[in-house]
Design a protein around this motif. Structure first.
Motif, mmCIF file in Angstrom:
data_model
loop_
_atom_site.group_PDB
_atom_site.id
_atom_site.type_symbol
_atom_site.label_atom_id
_atom_site.label_comp_id
_atom_site.label_asym_id
_atom_site.label_seq_id
_atom_site.Cartn_x
_atom_site.Cartn_y
_atom_site.Cartn_z
ATOM 1 N N GLY A 516 0.783 -1.219 0.000
ATOM 2 C CA GLY A 516 0.000 0.000 0.000
ATOM 3 C C GLY A 516 0.814 1.266 0.000
ATOM 4 N N LYS A 517 2.131 1.143 -0.160
ATOM 5 C CA LYS A 517 2.976 2.333 -0.263
ATOM 6 C C LYS A 517 3.091 2.741 -1.725
ATOM 7 C CE LYS A 517 5.920 0.983 3.637
ATOM 8 N NZ LYS A 517 7.317 0.645 4.060
ATOM 9 N N VAL A 518 3.321 4.021 -1.966
ATOM 10 C CA VAL A 518 3.551 4.477 -3.337
ATOM 11 C C VAL A 518 4.879 3.915 -3.823
ATOM 12 C CG1 VAL A 518 4.059 6.510 -4.745
ATOM 13 C CG2 VAL A 518 2.159 6.549 -3.125
ATOM 14 N N SER A 519 4.890 3.353 -5.019
ATOM 15 C CA SER A 519 6.104 2.756 -5.588
ATOM 16 C C SER A 519 6.837 3.779 -6.450
ATOM 17 C CB SER A 519 5.755 1.522 -6.425
ATOM 18 O OG SER A 519 6.906 1.034 -7.090
ATOM 19 N N LYS A 520 7.912 4.335 -5.896
ATOM 20 C CA LYS A 520 8.705 5.277 -6.676
ATOM 21 C C LYS A 520 9.451 4.562 -7.799
ATOM 22 C CE LYS A 520 9.373 9.124 -3.501
ATOM 23 N NZ LYS A 520 10.364 10.022 -2.867
ATOM 24 N N ARG A 524 9.211 5.864 -11.523
ATOM 25 C CA ARG A 524 10.395 6.174 -12.330
ATOM 26 C C ARG A 524 10.327 5.442 -13.670
ATOM 27 N NH1 ARG A 524 13.735 4.716 -8.931
ATOM 28 N NH2 ARG A 524 14.151 6.752 -7.990
ATOM 29 N N GLU A 525 9.935 4.170 -13.631
ATOM 30 C CA GLU A 525 9.838 3.390 -14.874
ATOM 31 C C GLU A 525 8.807 4.004 -15.821
ATOM 32 O OE1 GLU A 525 8.934 -0.463 -13.370
ATOM 33 O OE2 GLU A 525 11.028 -0.990 -12.961
ATOM 34 N N MET A 526 7.684 4.454 -15.278
ATOM 35 C CA MET A 526 6.641 5.075 -16.095
ATOM 36 C C MET A 526 7.154 6.355 -16.757
ATOM 37 S SD MET A 526 3.371 4.591 -13.522
ATOM 38 C CE MET A 526 2.336 5.728 -14.446
ATOM 39 N N LEU A 527 7.859 7.161 -15.992
ATOM 40 C CA LEU A 527 8.347 8.431 -16.526
ATOM 41 C C LEU A 527 9.483 8.227 -17.515
ATOM 42 C CD1 LEU A 527 6.495 9.536 -14.344
ATOM 43 C CD2 LEU A 527 8.278 11.185 -13.730
#
Length: 531
Positions: A516-520, A524-527
Motif C-alpha cells: 500500500g505504499k507508493v512505488s517510486k 520512475r519506470e513510467m516516466l
C-alpha cells in the motif's frame, strides 16, 4: 512521556506466555474481530493451543519453520501464534507473491510446512506452489523429515480439516531469545532479505510503542494493511498483545468498507499508512460515518501525511514515528500528548528499548541539527538470515546497524527524518533530498500528493521530476498550473531544488507496492518510458 496502566501480561517475555496471561486476565474480553468471526482472549488461547498440538502431531519440532500464506484474519493470527506456542518459527508469506518469489522464500527459510487456503485473493495457491517446486499437499499419514507440504485451512473452518489433533506441547517451550518469526523485506531493489525476530525484543519494543500511544486494555486497533509485513507482524500485533488491545482486522483497505467497520466496531487505534488515510478521506461515505472513536495510532513521515491523519480523520493523539522491520518496529516516536508542531515536523525521541546516532560520511558522529546517516542498536537484529554476503556492510565496526536513512537529531533529542540515502538525487553536482522537496510541494494549497524522483540523463547526472496529484483531482490549465507551482517552489528553495519536470496524475494512477505504499520505482519506470 505518558505513563499508562499496564498489566502483568506486558511482562511476559514470549508470545505463548503473553497469550496465556491475557486469557487469565481478560478471558471474556474480545481479542479479535476478523472476517472469520470474533473470539475472546480465552478462545484465542484455546485455538492457539489446538493448532500447536496439530503442528506437534505433524512431526514439527522446536525451531523449525512454518509458512503462513493467508489473508489478514483470525486464521493468520492463530496460525502464527499457534506455531510459536509449539516452539516453531512463523514465516508470514506475502499473499501477492508468485511462484518464483515463493521458491526463493521457501528455500531461504527452509520451511517444513505452509498453512494456506486453496485460493487466496483469487489466486490458485497449489498451482503457484507447484510451479515453485513445492506442490506437495500435507498428508498426516505420511512421515517426512523434509517439506511436509501445504496444509489447507478454509475460512469457514475453525480448524484445518486434514490436520490431526494432538497433545498441546508443554508450556515454556520457547525463551525470550528464541526466534519468533522471520519476515521478508519488500525487496524493491533486490531479492527480499529474511529478517529473524526474537520473542523478547518483539514484545519489549511492542510495549514501548504502545506506551507512547497511551494504549490500555479495552482499546480497539484497526488494521487493514497486510499482516505479513513489518507494520503488521512486528508492530501492530505485539503492540496489541502487550496492552490487551482488541485487534480489528480487515483483509484490505477499502474506503467505504473501512469507514463502516471502524464506526461499527468503535475502533480507537488507527494503523494505516498514508494511502489508507487518503482512501478513507476519498470514500463517498466519509463525513456520513461516525469515526470519532479514533484517538491514536502511528502516522506518516511527511508533515502533510500526518496532518491528513490528525486533522482529516480526527486522530488527535496520533504519534509520529520512525522505524523499520530490522528494528522490531519503531525506533523513535512522539508521545500521544505532544504538541502538534512536534508531531508534524519530527519523528520524536528514541524509545527506551533503542539507541540512535547520526554519522557523517567519515564515520564521525554528527552534532545536533546536522544531517547524516541514521545508525541504531538495541531492539535491532544482529543480522539477516543467510550468508555473510547478505550481511556485508549492514553494521558499523562498533556494531551499530546502518539503516541507509538520512536524519538529524535536534537539540531536544528529536529525530528529523531526511529520507533514504539511496534516494538522494545528484542535481548539478549537488545532493538533494526528495523528502525536502516533497514537503515544500505538499504545502501548496492545490496539491494533494507529491513524489520527487530522479531520472537519468545522458550526461550521467540526474533530472529531478515531480509527480503531483492536484487537490481536486485535475486542473483545467495544466501549463498554468505547473508554472504557478514552479514559482511557488522558487520562492521557498534554491533554484537547483526546483524540479525540471512536473507530471500531473490523478490519485488512482499512482502505482503502489503490495503493502500500500507508493512505488517510486514504478513511477520512475513510467516516466522513463514516457520520455
Amino acid at each position: 512521556m505518558t505513563t499508562v496502566t499496564t498489566t502483568d501480561s506486558t511482562r511476559a517475555a514470549t508470545f505463548p506466555a503473553t497469550v496465556t496471561r491475557l486469557a487469565e486476565l481478560y478471558g471474556d474480553r474480545e481479542a479479535v474481530v476478523a472476517p472469520e468471526g470474533r473470539v475472546t482472549f480465552a478462545e484465542l488461547a484455546r485455538r492457539c493451543d489446538e493448532i500447536a498440538g496439530a503442528f506437534a502431531a505433524a512431526g514439527l519440532r522446536h525451531g523449525e519453520r512454518v509458512g503462513i500464506l493467508l489473508p489478514n484474519g483470525l486464521r493468520w493470527l492463530v496460525a502464527v501464534l499457534g506455531a510459536q506456542r509449539a516452539g516453531l518459527v512463523a514465516v508470514p508469506i506475502n499473499t501477492w507473491y508468485r511462484s518464483s518469489e515463493m521458491a526463493h522464500l521457501i528455500g531461504t527459510a527452509e520451511l517444513r510446512m505452509i498453512v494456506t487456503d486453496e485460493h487466496v485473493f483469487g489466486k490458485d495457491i497449489l498451482a503457484e506452489l507447484s510451479a515453485a517446486g513445492h506442490g506437495k499437499i500435507f498428508d498426516p499419514g505420511r512421515s517426512d523429515d523434509g517439506y511436509r507440504g501445504a496444509l489447507f485451512w478454509p475460512a469457514a473452518q475453525p480448524f484445518p480439516p486434514t490436520a490431526v489433533r494432538g497433545p498441546v506441547p508443554a508450556p515454556n517451550v520457547v525463551s525470550a531469545e528464541d526466534v519468533a518469526m522471520i519476515l521478508f523485506t519488500s525487496g524493491s531493489t533486490a531479492l527480499p532479505k529474511p529478517v529473524p525476530l526474537e520473542h523478547g525484543k518483539l514484545l519489549r519494543n511492542g510495549r514501548a510503542m504502545g506506551e507512547c500511544m497511551d494504549l490500555r486494555p479495552g482499546d480497539r486497533l484497526w488494521l487493514a494493511m497486510p499482516l505479513f509485513f513489518g507494520y503488521g507482524a512486528c508492530n501492530a500485533v505485539p503492540v496489541a498483545l502487550t496492552h490487551g488491545v482488541t485487534l480489528c482486522l480487515q483483509e484490505k483497505v477499502e474506503g467505504d468498507a473501512a469507514l463502516e467497520f471502524i464506526e461499527r466496531e468503535r475502533c480507537t487505534v488507527f494503523y494505516g499508512l498514508a494511502t489508507a488515510v487518503r482512501a478513507l478521506l476519498a470514500a463517498p461515505s466519509f463525513g456520513r460515518r461516525d469515526i470519532s472513536s479514533l484517538r491514536t495510532g502511528p502516522v506518516g513521515f511527511n508533515a502533510e501525511d500526518k496532518r491528513l491523519a490528525i486533522d482529516g480523520l480526527g486522530i488527535s493523539e496520533a504519534c509520529s514515528a520512525y522505524g523499520l522491520t530490522e528494528s522490531y518496529g519503531f525506533v523513535t516516536m512522539t508521545d500521544a500528548h505532544d504538541p502538534l508542531d512536534i508531531k508534524l515536523h519530527t519523528q520524536g525521541t528514541v524509545l527506551p528499548t533503542q539507541q540512535i546516532r547520526i554519522i557523517d560520511n567519515t564515520g564521525v558522529e554528527c552534532p545536533p541539527d546536522v544531517t547524516g546517516e541514521i545508525e541504531i542498536r538495541g531492539c535491532v537484529i544482529d543480522g539477516y538470515l543467510g550468508s555473510e554476503e547478505v550481511n556485508a556492510g549492514t553494521h558499523s565496526e562498533d556494531g551499530w546497524f546502518r539503516t541507509g536513512d538520512l536524519g538529524a537529531i535536534d537539540t531536544d533529542g528529536r529525530l528529523i527524518f531526511g529520507g533514504r540515502w539511496k534516494e538522494m538525487l545528484k542535481i548539478k553536482g549537488i545532493n538533494v533530498a526528495p523528502l525536502e522537496i516533497e514537503g515544500i510541494v505538499s504545502g501548496h494549497t492545490d496539491i494533494n500528493q507529491a513524489y520527487v524522483i530522479g531520472l537519468t540523463t545522458t550526461e550521467g547526472d540526474q533530472e529531478m521530476a515531480c509527480v503531483v496529484v492536484p487537490e481536486n483531482g485535475s486542473v483545467p490549465d495544466e501549463d498554468g498550473f505547473i508554472q504557478g507551482l514552479t514559482e511557488y517552489i522558487r520562492g521557498r528553495a534554491a533554484s537547483y531544488k526546483v524540479p525540471a519536470r512536473f507530471v500531473v496524475m490523478d490519485s488512482g494512477s499512482v502505482p503502489q507496492t503490495d503493502t500500500g505504499k507508493v512505488s517510486k520505482l514504478k513511477l520512475r519506470e513510467m516516466l522513463e518510458a514516457a520520455r
